[in-house]
Each structure stands twice: as C-alpha cells, then as structure tokens.
Scaffold this motif. Structure first.
Motif, PDB file in Angstrom:
ATOM      1  N   LEU A   4       0.661  -1.094   0.007  1.00 37.61           N
ATOM      2  CA  LEU A   4       0.066  -0.175   0.112  1.00 37.61           C
ATOM      3  C   LEU A   4       0.901   1.177   0.179  1.00 37.61           C
ATOM      4  N   ILE A   5       2.059   1.098   0.435  1.00 39.78           N
ATOM      5  CA  ILE A   5       2.944   2.387   0.485  1.00 39.78           C
ATOM      6  C   ILE A   5       3.316   2.998  -1.023  1.00 39.78           C
ATOM      7  N   HIS A   6       3.012   2.140  -2.047  1.00 35.02           N
ATOM      8  CA  HIS A   6       3.120   2.729  -3.299  1.00 35.02           C
ATOM      9  C   HIS A   6       1.886   3.470  -3.822  1.00 35.02           C
ATOM     10  N   TYR A   7       0.821   3.622  -3.037  1.00 37.54           N
ATOM     11  CA  TYR A   7      -0.331   4.245  -3.439  1.00 37.54           C
ATOM     12  C   TYR A   7      -0.622   5.533  -2.638  1.00 37.54           C
ATOM     13  N   ASN A   8      -1.164   6.432  -3.436  1.00 40.28           N
ATOM     14  CA  ASN A   8      -1.832   7.778  -2.743  1.00 40.28           C
ATOM     15  C   ASN A   8      -3.332   7.596  -2.875  1.00 40.28           C
ATOM     16  N   LYS A   9      -3.900   6.808  -3.543  1.00 42.42           N
ATOM     17  CA  LYS A   9      -5.317   6.621  -3.320  1.00 42.42           C
ATOM     18  C   LYS A   9      -5.729   5.156  -3.272  1.00 42.42           C
ATOM     19  N   ILE A  10      -6.371   4.916  -2.281  1.00 43.24           N
ATOM     20  CA  ILE A  10      -6.745   3.485  -1.887  1.00 43.24           C
ATOM     21  C   ILE A  10      -8.256   3.576  -1.597  1.00 43.24           C
ATOM     22  N   ILE A  11      -8.946   2.226  -2.059  1.00 51.31           N
ATOM     23  CA  ILE A  11     -10.473   2.113  -2.007  1.00 51.31           C
ATOM     24  C   ILE A  11     -10.481   0.761  -0.927  1.00 51.31           C
ATOM     25  N   LEU A  12     -11.311   1.004  -0.046  1.00 49.64           N
ATOM     26  CA  LEU A  12     -11.519   0.040   0.849  1.00 49.64           C
ATOM     27  C   LEU A  12     -13.149  -0.500   0.714  1.00 49.64           C
ATOM     28  N   PRO A  13     -13.097  -1.637  -0.207  1.00 50.01           N
ATOM     29  CA  PRO A  13     -14.653  -1.892  -0.360  1.00 50.01           C
ATOM     30  C   PRO A  13     -15.119  -2.812   0.804  1.00 50.01           C
ATOM     31  N   GLY A  14     -16.016  -3.508   0.832  1.00 45.79           N
ATOM     32  CA  GLY A  14     -16.566  -4.555   1.633  1.00 45.79           C
ATOM     33  C   GLY A  14     -18.036  -4.984   1.521  1.00 45.79           C
ATOM     34  N   VAL A  15     -18.202  -6.317   1.627  1.00 40.87           N
ATOM     35  CA  VAL A  15     -19.496  -7.029   1.520  1.00 40.87           C
ATOM     36  C   VAL A  15     -19.351  -8.052   2.740  1.00 40.87           C
ATOM     37  N   GLY A  16     -20.339  -7.811   3.499  1.00 39.84           N
ATOM     38  CA  GLY A  16     -20.259  -9.129   4.840  1.00 39.84           C
ATOM     39  C   GLY A  16     -20.218  -8.523   6.224  1.00 39.84           C
ATOM     40  N   GLY A  17     -19.974  -9.258   7.116  1.00 36.44           N
ATOM     41  CA  GLY A  17     -20.309  -8.842   8.571  1.00 36.44           C
ATOM     42  C   GLY A  17     -18.935  -8.130   9.010  1.00 36.44           C
ATOM     43  N   PHE A  18     -19.261  -7.179   9.802  1.00 34.12           N
ATOM     44  CA  PHE A  18     -18.527  -6.053  10.372  1.00 34.12           C
ATOM     45  C   PHE A  18     -17.140  -6.855  11.290  1.00 34.12           C
ATOM     46  N   GLY A  19     -17.578  -7.951  12.147  1.00 35.73           N
ATOM     47  CA  GLY A  19     -16.727  -8.517  13.079  1.00 35.73           C
ATOM     48  C   GLY A  19     -15.595  -9.397  12.328  1.00 35.73           C
ATOM     49  N   GLN A  20     -15.886 -10.032  11.354  1.00 39.96           N
ATOM     50  CA  GLN A  20     -15.163 -10.863  10.566  1.00 39.96           C
ATOM     51  C   GLN A  20     -14.164 -10.028   9.584  1.00 39.96           C
ATOM     52  N   ALA A  21     -14.737  -9.057   9.159  1.00 44.44           N
ATOM     53  CA  ALA A  21     -14.216  -7.873   8.383  1.00 44.44           C
ATOM     54  C   ALA A  21     -12.936  -7.298   9.199  1.00 44.44           C
ATOM     55  N   ILE A  22     -13.227  -6.689  10.309  1.00 41.69           N
ATOM     56  CA  ILE A  22     -12.158  -5.891  11.151  1.00 41.69           C
ATOM     57  C   ILE A  22     -11.232  -7.133  11.430  1.00 41.69           C
ATOM     58  N   LYS A  23     -11.502  -8.389  11.892  1.00 39.80           N
ATOM     59  CA  LYS A  23     -10.659  -9.457  12.373  1.00 39.80           C
ATOM     60  C   LYS A  23      -9.705  -9.642  11.230  1.00 39.80           C
ATOM     61  N   SER A  24     -10.203  -9.835   9.820  1.00 38.96           N
ATOM     62  CA  SER A  24      -9.517 -10.119   8.864  1.00 38.96           C
ATOM     63  C   SER A  24      -8.278  -8.797   8.465  1.00 38.96           C
ATOM     64  N   LEU A  25      -8.758  -7.499   8.878  1.00 38.58           N
ATOM     65  CA  LEU A  25      -8.006  -6.487   8.474  1.00 38.58           C
ATOM     66  C   LEU A  25      -6.707  -6.391   9.456  1.00 38.58           C
ATOM     67  N   LYS A  26      -7.157  -6.872  10.636  1.00 37.20           N
ATOM     68  CA  LYS A  26      -6.049  -6.782  11.936  1.00 37.20           C
ATOM     69  C   LYS A  26      -5.184  -7.947  11.772  1.00 37.20           C
ATOM     70  N   ALA A  27      -5.616  -9.124  11.506  1.00 34.63           N
ATOM     71  CA  ALA A  27      -4.881 -10.201  11.445  1.00 34.63           C
ATOM     72  C   ALA A  27      -3.997 -10.219  10.301  1.00 34.63           C
ATOM     73  N   SER A  28      -4.051  -9.736   9.165  1.00 32.50           N
ATOM     74  CA  SER A  28      -3.324  -9.711   8.123  1.00 32.50           C
ATOM     75  C   SER A  28      -2.222  -8.408   8.102  1.00 32.50           C
ATOM     76  N   GLY A  29      -2.564  -7.578   8.951  1.00 31.02           N
ATOM     77  CA  GLY A  29      -1.652  -6.364   8.925  1.00 31.02           C
ATOM     78  C   GLY A  29      -2.004  -5.142   8.196  1.00 31.02           C
ATOM     79  N   MET A  30      -3.332  -5.512   7.603  1.00 28.04           N
ATOM     80  CA  MET A  30      -3.778  -4.342   6.582  1.00 28.04           C
ATOM     81  C   MET A  30      -4.395  -3.130   7.254  1.00 28.04           C
ATOM     82  N   SER A  31      -4.737  -3.416   8.404  1.00 28.26           N
ATOM     83  CA  SER A  31      -5.492  -2.385   9.410  1.00 28.26           C
ATOM     84  C   SER A  31      -4.136  -1.235   9.811  1.00 28.26           C
ATOM     85  N   GLU A  32      -2.984  -1.790   9.967  1.00 31.02           N
ATOM     86  CA  GLU A  32      -1.971  -1.061  10.384  1.00 31.02           C
ATOM     87  C   GLU A  32      -1.630  -0.280   9.357  1.00 31.02           C
TER      88      GLU A  32
END
Length: 207
Positions: free
Chosen positions: A39-67
């Motif tokens: 992501l460091i290479h991009y100045n524009k980022i789209i965060l899409p999403g379909v589904g449940g909030f709990g699983q989504a935030i868990k996935s973002l944090k576990a992958s390091g994507m949230s950081e």
C-alpha cells in the motif's frame, strides 16, 4: 506499477471486480492489493466491503492491513470506504456483538430500527442529500439516487463529518468525509451514472 493508480484492498470481503470494472470504465487503472506492505506505493486507496463487520475487522487486523491502512491515512493517502468499508472507518459496530473499528471517525454503526413497514436490509435505490461541500461532489447533484444494500447504518457523533444523508425509517449518514478520508454507504460501482461520476471525481482529486 503505474504512478497514480488506485489500490483496491483485498481482505477477502470485497466486491473487487465490480469496483475494478467501474474504475476502468471511467478511464483509470487499478491494482487489487492483498499484501499490506504494498500500500505504500499508492496515494489513492479504496476499501470495499461486503459481509459482516466483525469478520472484516478481524481479517484486516490479522493480516496487518489495518496497520498499513492507518499508516497511509496518516501520511495523506486519500482513502475511499465503500459500504462495509465506510463502516470499518468508524469507532465501533453493534453488528453481531460489539466490535471496535479503525476509529478514524467518531461514529458508531447501528442496526436499523424495527419499524412497521421498514424492510431490513435497506436494499435498492434511495436519494443522497448533501450536507456540505466537497470536491468529490463537483459533478453530482444533491438528491440523486444511489444503490444501497445494508442492515446497519453509521451514526456520526461529529456532525461536521457528515457529507450526505439519506432517509430510510430515519435519517442516516450515507457519506462521511474528513481531510483525506471519504466513506459512502451505497455502492457507487452499482449506482450507474451517479456512481461512476463519483468514482471519477474521487480519482481526479489532487493528492
């Protein structure tokens, strides 16, 4: 990698191809990114999403994507959250229990009230009424229709963060904006001409 291309975040819960096709339709390029460090290479980022909030935030944090997303936010990248992606930008959600979000906005995600005649999820076309001015709205008219699919809505504690509102049983925030962050509750990639104009305006914003 083309400078200026937009990154579409892949964390296993997004309608990625539809977003990618919409970006191509308006004359821009995109990359689907599943590795946080890229992501460091991009100045524009789209965060899409379909589904449940709990699983989504868990996935973002576990992958390091949230950081990585927070790092890019803090360094001025323009981030657009779509549907669940917008909700993830908020402080918390009550969907399937209480979950902490990315906390970029002082807002909570709440379920629509159980009112007689109010079908949940909110699904279909509804008008989007602007609350303030912003460059992303330059080619749009207040009151145009967008396509929604959601059972939970964003409630902002800071009214200055409200970019647009929509009526469905109650008035809810359908767009949020502050500094380099924008969120839309509807699906611009499914909102025909209105949505394509919004995506094009977002991609044309100067960084």
């Amino acid at each position: 990698m083309p400078l200026g291309a937009v990154a579409i975040v892949d964390y296993g819960m997004g309608n990625l191809r539809s977003v990618e096709n919409a970006i191509t339709h308006v004359g821009f390029s995109s990359d689907i990114v599943s590795i946080p460090e890229k992501l460091i290479h991009y100045n524009k980022i789209i965060l899409p999403g379909v589904g449940g909030f709990g699983q989504a935030i868990k996935s973002l944090k576990a992958s390091g994507m949230s950081e990585s997303l927070t790092e890019r936010k803090n360094n001025g990248a323009q981030i657009l959250g779509i549907c669940l992606g917008m909700q993830l930008m908020c402080k918390s959600s009550e969907e399937d229990g209480l979950h902490q979000g990315l906390s970029w906005f002082d807002a909570k995600v709440k379920r629509f009230p159980d009112l007689k005649g109010l079908h949940i999820p909110h699904m279909g076309w509804n008008s989007v009424k602007f609350e303030k001015n912003d460059a992303i709205l330059k080619n749009l008219e207040s009151g145009e229709d967008a396509y929604f699919v959601h059972s939970y809505h964003v409630a902002c504690n800071n009214s200055n963060d409200k970019l647009a509102v929509t009526e469905y049983g109650l008035e809810f925030t359908s767009m949020i904006q502050r500094d380099n962050l924008i969120g839309v509750q509807f699906h611009p990639e499914k909102s025909q001409d209105f949505g394509l104009r919004l995506i094009k305006s977002y991609l044309e914003l100067s960084c």
